[in-house]
Design a protein around this motif. Structure first.
Motif, PDB file in Angstrom:
ATOM      1  N   LYS A 108    -110.900 -22.726  42.998  1.00  0.00           N
ATOM      2  CA  LYS A 108    -109.463 -22.442  42.955  1.00  0.00           C
ATOM      3  C   LYS A 108    -108.643 -23.662  43.366  1.00  0.00           C
ATOM      4  CE  LYS A 108    -109.472 -17.444  43.468  1.00  0.00           C
ATOM      5  NZ  LYS A 108    -109.008 -16.317  44.301  1.00  0.00           N
ATOM      6  N   PRO A 117    -105.659 -23.228  34.484  1.00  0.00           N
ATOM      7  CA  PRO A 117    -106.363 -21.982  34.792  1.00  0.00           C
ATOM      8  C   PRO A 117    -107.875 -22.173  34.699  1.00  0.00           C
ATOM      9  CG  PRO A 117    -105.513 -21.900  32.556  1.00  0.00           C
ATOM     10  CD  PRO A 117    -105.010 -23.183  33.174  1.00  0.00           C
ATOM     11  N   ASP A 119    -109.825 -19.753  33.517  1.00  0.00           N
ATOM     12  CA  ASP A 119    -110.318 -18.913  32.417  1.00  0.00           C
ATOM     13  C   ASP A 119    -111.084 -19.762  31.410  1.00  0.00           C
ATOM     14  OD1 ASP A 119    -108.919 -16.861  33.608  1.00  0.00           O
ATOM     15  OD2 ASP A 119    -107.223 -16.993  32.228  1.00  0.00           O
ATOM     16  N   LEU A 135    -117.561 -16.294  39.305  1.00  0.00           N
ATOM     17  CA  LEU A 135    -117.009 -14.966  39.038  1.00  0.00           C
ATOM     18  C   LEU A 135    -115.810 -14.675  39.941  1.00  0.00           C
ATOM     19  CD1 LEU A 135    -120.325 -12.942  38.656  1.00  0.00           C
ATOM     20  CD2 LEU A 135    -118.711 -13.541  36.830  1.00  0.00           C
ATOM     21  N   ASN A 136    -115.932 -15.030  41.228  1.00  0.00           N
ATOM     22  CA  ASN A 136    -114.846 -14.783  42.185  1.00  0.00           C
ATOM     23  C   ASN A 136    -113.594 -15.595  41.877  1.00  0.00           C
ATOM     24  OD1 ASN A 136    -116.428 -12.961  43.641  1.00  0.00           O
ATOM     25  ND2 ASN A 136    -117.172 -14.523  45.044  1.00  0.00           N
ATOM     26  N   GLY A 138    -112.776 -16.567  38.677  1.00  0.00           N
ATOM     27  CA  GLY A 138    -112.320 -16.325  37.312  1.00  0.00           C
ATOM     28  C   GLY A 138    -112.804 -17.367  36.322  1.00  0.00           C
ATOM     29  N   GLN A 140    -116.205 -19.262  34.196  1.00  0.00           N
ATOM     30  CA  GLN A 140    -117.396 -18.807  33.479  1.00  0.00           C
ATOM     31  C   GLN A 140    -118.643 -19.352  34.171  1.00  0.00           C
ATOM     32  OE1 GLN A 140    -118.257 -16.780  30.660  1.00  0.00           O
ATOM     33  NE2 GLN A 140    -120.211 -17.211  31.644  1.00  0.00           N
ATOM     34  N   ARG A 163    -123.652 -11.790  30.980  1.00  0.00           N
ATOM     35  CA  ARG A 163    -122.420 -12.576  31.191  1.00  0.00           C
ATOM     36  C   ARG A 163    -122.668 -14.034  31.536  1.00  0.00           C
ATOM     37  NH1 ARG A 163    -118.631  -9.870  35.466  1.00  0.00           N
ATOM     38  NH2 ARG A 163    -117.341 -11.581  34.782  1.00  0.00           N
TER      39      ARG A 163
END
Length: 187
Positions: A108, A117, A119, A135-136, A138, A140, A163
């Motif tokens: 982050k 971002p 994503d 995952l936490n 956001g 991949q 995933r």
């Protein structure tokens, strides 16, 4: 902007249960330095997010860690690549902050500093902490089977296996990411 985040130990270099404490102990995994250079040459900015609890355990110093990072940077530069930034969590696992994986703080923080971002951004690692940090945050999660990756892959439940793409090593992951970005760019 195309960017990717890599874990260090077990992904770029050999890992050790006793920690990698110096440049003398730091040994690149076959093809990893070249893979970073290929990512750069394909237009990706490359970042590292790594737990370095050896500092919190007083096994090595910040200066020793920075010397290892400098060595890695020089090796990548010799191949025509560059690492744009390195985040590390030096604390002991018993005193973990939001920055220590599996917490998403390092990822982050990179996204915030870049104004981008997470994503779709690949975070390539070899441990459950890497998967969960991605995952936490956001991002991949992507696994390599080097380091602890084969054991991590075997331990994934079916939902996570669907995933989390898995590759033999960083070179294979880099080829897939470059190929994916080429297809996406031409679509």
């Amino acid at each position: 902007m195309k960017w990717v985040i890599l874990d260090r130990d077990g992904v770029i270099n050999h890992d050790s249960p006793n920690h990698i404490k110096s440049v003398a102990e730091w040994h690149a995994l076959p093809g990893s330095i070249e893979a970073i250079a290929r990512l750069c040459q394909a237009g990706f900015r490359v970042f590292i997010a790594t737990n370095q609890a050896g500092i919190g355990r007083s096994l090595f110093t910040h200066d020793a860690l920075l010397a290892m990072f400098d060595y890695l940077q020089r090796r990548v530069a010799e191949m025509g690549g560059r690492i744009d930034g390195i985040e590390f969590a030096p604390e002991h696992p018993d005193h973990a902050t939001e920055m220590r994986k599996p917490n998403p703080g390092m990822l982050k923080d990179l996204a915030r500093r870049l104004g981008q971002p997470l994503d779709g951004v690949w975070f390539i690692g070899d441990s459950p902490g890497d998967v969960h940090a991605a995952l936490n945050a956001g991002a991949q999660p992507v696994l390599v089977r080097t380091g602890n990756g084969a054991a991590t892959e075997a331990a994934l439940d079916d939902a996570l296996k669907a995933r989390v793409p898995c590759f033999d090593d960083l070179a294979a992951a880099a080829r897939a990411l470059i190929s994916r970005s080429t297809v996406t760019a031409s679509a």
